[in-house]
Scaffold this active site. Structure first.
Site, short mmCIF file in Angstrom:
data_model
loop_
_atom_site.label_atom_id
_atom_site.label_comp_id
_atom_site.label_asym_id
_atom_site.label_seq_id
_atom_site.Cartn_x
_atom_site.Cartn_y
_atom_site.Cartn_z
N CYS A 165 -23.50 46.50 51.03
CA CYS A 165 -22.05 46.49 51.28
C CYS A 165 -21.31 47.58 50.51
O CYS A 165 -20.09 47.74 50.67
CB CYS A 165 -21.47 45.13 50.92
SG CYS A 165 -22.27 43.79 51.80
N THR A 199 -21.19 32.53 56.51
CA THR A 199 -20.68 33.76 55.88
C THR A 199 -21.01 34.98 56.73
O THR A 199 -21.11 36.09 56.22
CB THR A 199 -21.22 33.93 54.43
OG1 THR A 199 -22.64 34.13 54.47
CG2 THR A 199 -20.92 32.73 53.57
N GLU A 248 -24.76 49.09 56.90
CA GLU A 248 -26.11 48.62 56.60
C GLU A 248 -26.71 47.99 57.86
O GLU A 248 -27.76 47.35 57.80
CB GLU A 248 -26.08 47.62 55.45
CG GLU A 248 -25.19 46.42 55.67
CD GLU A 248 -25.14 45.50 54.45
OE1 GLU A 248 -24.09 45.47 53.79
OE2 GLU A 248 -26.13 44.82 54.16
N HIS A 250 -14.84 42.79 46.79
CA HIS A 250 -15.72 42.66 47.95
C HIS A 250 -15.75 41.17 48.30
O HIS A 250 -15.93 40.32 47.43
CB HIS A 250 -17.12 43.16 47.62
CG HIS A 250 -18.13 42.77 48.67
ND1 HIS A 250 -17.97 43.12 49.99
CD2 HIS A 250 -19.27 42.04 48.60
CE1 HIS A 250 -18.98 42.62 50.68
NE2 HIS A 250 -19.79 41.96 49.87
N ASN A 253 -17.51 37.88 56.70
CA ASN A 253 -18.05 39.03 55.98
C ASN A 253 -18.28 40.19 56.95
O ASN A 253 -18.91 40.01 57.98
CB ASN A 253 -19.38 38.64 55.32
CG ASN A 253 -19.85 39.68 54.29
OD1 ASN A 253 -19.19 40.71 54.09
ND2 ASN A 253 -20.96 39.41 53.64
N SER A 287 -27.61 35.82 44.39
CA SER A 287 -26.77 36.96 44.77
C SER A 287 -25.37 36.85 44.16
O SER A 287 -24.77 37.85 43.78
CB SER A 287 -26.69 37.10 46.30
OG SER A 287 -25.90 36.09 46.89
N ASP A 290 -19.55 18.61 56.17
CA ASP A 290 -18.12 18.34 55.94
C ASP A 290 -17.35 19.66 56.10
O ASP A 290 -17.61 20.63 55.38
CB ASP A 290 -17.97 17.78 54.51
CG ASP A 290 -16.52 17.49 54.17
OD1 ASP A 290 -15.62 17.77 55.00
OD2 ASP A 290 -16.28 16.99 53.04
N LYS A 294 -14.18 33.41 42.39
CA LYS A 294 -15.18 33.35 41.31
C LYS A 294 -15.16 34.66 40.51
O LYS A 294 -15.26 34.67 39.28
CB LYS A 294 -16.59 33.18 41.89
CG LYS A 294 -16.92 31.81 42.43
CD LYS A 294 -18.35 31.86 43.02
CE LYS A 294 -18.71 30.66 43.83
NZ LYS A 294 -18.91 29.43 43.08
N SER A 347 -25.42 44.65 47.46
CA SER A 347 -26.63 43.97 46.96
C SER A 347 -27.75 44.97 46.76
O SER A 347 -27.81 46.02 47.38
CB SER A 347 -27.06 42.91 47.96
OG SER A 347 -26.17 41.83 47.92
#
Ligand code: CAA
Length: 380
Positions: A111, A154, A79, A234, A270, A204, A29, A243, A303
């Protein structure tokens, strides 16, 4: 002494895919990608558009019309470098023929690498070690997950270059005010010899939020909780910033404090080290006139993990400075491609470690080619 970001420029791949079209191709969707993740478009890097090319293009733009003899340091946060030993910064230094007397190196921690560079540069200038010289920090990455994986929507690619100076025209960093948080976790990683990242996606997100809680508390303790007009996070995907914000502040403040920084990110995806600074560039492009002399918060997450919550005072000259980045033009210069074309580009990528890497850097009239693994012939 005020030290911070004097100028910003970005470089993006020339191609992108539309997220609704990608969702349809995957039988998902489209609202999951657009609303659930907050993504509209995803940048797709072609084989010639590697981390070096993106970085060099961004640096060339940020230095346009400036005297390069004032530069003392070049740091690339990445990275997704192109060699285990020779840094991306070294290629960029050579391609752009920057002064021989500069300190040149890469910084890596997923990151967070770009922020490591920003802090190193700011502290170098603030300590007096720079002796009046300026620094360039560039964040350049290509985010790759496997086709059809949960991480695929992403992905993204791009570079953000920043000129770091005394008396900066964009924003002065509150040096010494940062809150930091780290932990040895396996939330996201990329084993040696592997092009695509491995990720424990939901874990993560949890690691990011836990780091944010601790880093934000550290920043509050150090600064006494200065008032923040906006916060840039970030942005691995735009919903993550929502979030994050709702994790530390009332949800009702998201639209005012965070949403304006996400428009540009939602059209690129990203870009790992550069994602926080892409958000900052987008925010200033939209609202710099309103933010003059106001303090903003910035949260950098890498991370693995390490993180830093810091703040910066927006300059009254920020509007003029961000206009020189011509962000609208950079976005508009891109071409939309189909999902089938994107898949062909992914398949055409040269194997890791081969000697065929090249990139065209600069304007059409001033293109340069570099060959990665060729002895004594890095710039042509
Ligand atoms: N309509 C609207 N929304 C929908 C929907 C629909 N039809 N279907 C699902 N959604 C919503 C879900 O409710 C969910 O929203 P909430 O999180 O607010 O509940 C959202 O869409 C995503 O759905 P899922 O959680 O089911 O998605 P997923 O399991 O397929 O994958 C992901 C999500 C784990 C983030 C995955 O994309 C991923 O692994 N990404 C890479 C890892 C990453 O970006 N991690 C971020 C923290 S680590 C970091 O920041 C470093 C870095 O750069 C990598």
């Amino acid at each position: 002494m005020l030290v911070g970001i004097d100028a910003i420029a970005i470089a993006l791949p020339r191609r992108y895919v539309d997220m609704e079209e990608l969702a349809a191709a995957r039988g998902i969707d489209p609202a999951k990608y657009t609303l659930g993740l907050g993504a509209r478009e995803m940048a797709v890097a072609e084989p010639g558009e590697d981390t070096v090319a993106l970085a060099a293009n961004a640096v060339e733009r940020v230095l346009a019309g400036r005297d390069r003899r004032d530069l003392g340091m070049l740091v690339v946060g990445t990275e997704t470098g192109v060699d285990h030993s020779k840094p991306v910064a070294s290629f960029v230094h050579g391609l752009l023929e920057l002064p021989r007397t500069m300190r040149v190196f890469d910084t890596q921690h997923a990151c967070y690498g770009g922020t490591a560079g920003v802090m190193a540069a700011c502290e170098w200038i603030a300590s007096g070690a720079g002796r009046g010289r300026s620094a360039i920090v560039v964040c350049s990455d290509i985010a790759r997950y496997g086709i059809g994986t949960a991480g695929e929507p992403t992905q993204g690619a791009g570079a953000v270059a920043m000129l770091i100076t005394e008396d900066p025209a964009i924003a002065a960093i509150d040096i010494g005010g940062s809150g930091t948080a780290s932990a040895h976790v396996h939330d996201f990683w990329r084993p040696l010899g592997q092009r695509e990242a491995e990720v424990d996606g939901h874990y993560s997100v949890q690691c990011y939020l836990e780091a944010l809680t601790l880093a934000y508390a550290g920043w509050r303790e150090k600064t006494g909780g200065a008032e923040l007009a906006r916060i840039c996070y970030h942005v691995p995907f735009c919903k993550m910033a929502k979030k994050a914000h709702e994790h530390i502040l009332p949800a009702s403040t998201f639209e005012t404090m965070v949403a304006p920084s996400l428009a540009l990110c939602s059209r690129v995806g990203n870009i790992y080290t550069g994602s926080l600074y892409l958000g900052l560039a987008g925010l200033l492009d939209a609202q710099s006139a309103d933010l003059a002399n106001q303090r903003i918060g910035l949260f950098s997450y890498g991370s693995g993990c390490t993180s830093e919550f810091f703040s910066a005072l927006v300059s009254p000259r920020a509007h003029e400075a961000i206009c020189r980045a011509h962000l609208g033009e950079v976005l508009a210069a891109r071409t939309r491609i189909s999902v089938a074309e994107y898949e062909r580009i992914v398949e055409a990528r040269e194997p890791l470690g081969t000697a065929t890497g090249f990139a065209y850097v600069g304007s059409e009239s001033k293109q340069r080619r570099y060959v990665r693994n060729e002895r004594s012939a890095h710039t042509r």
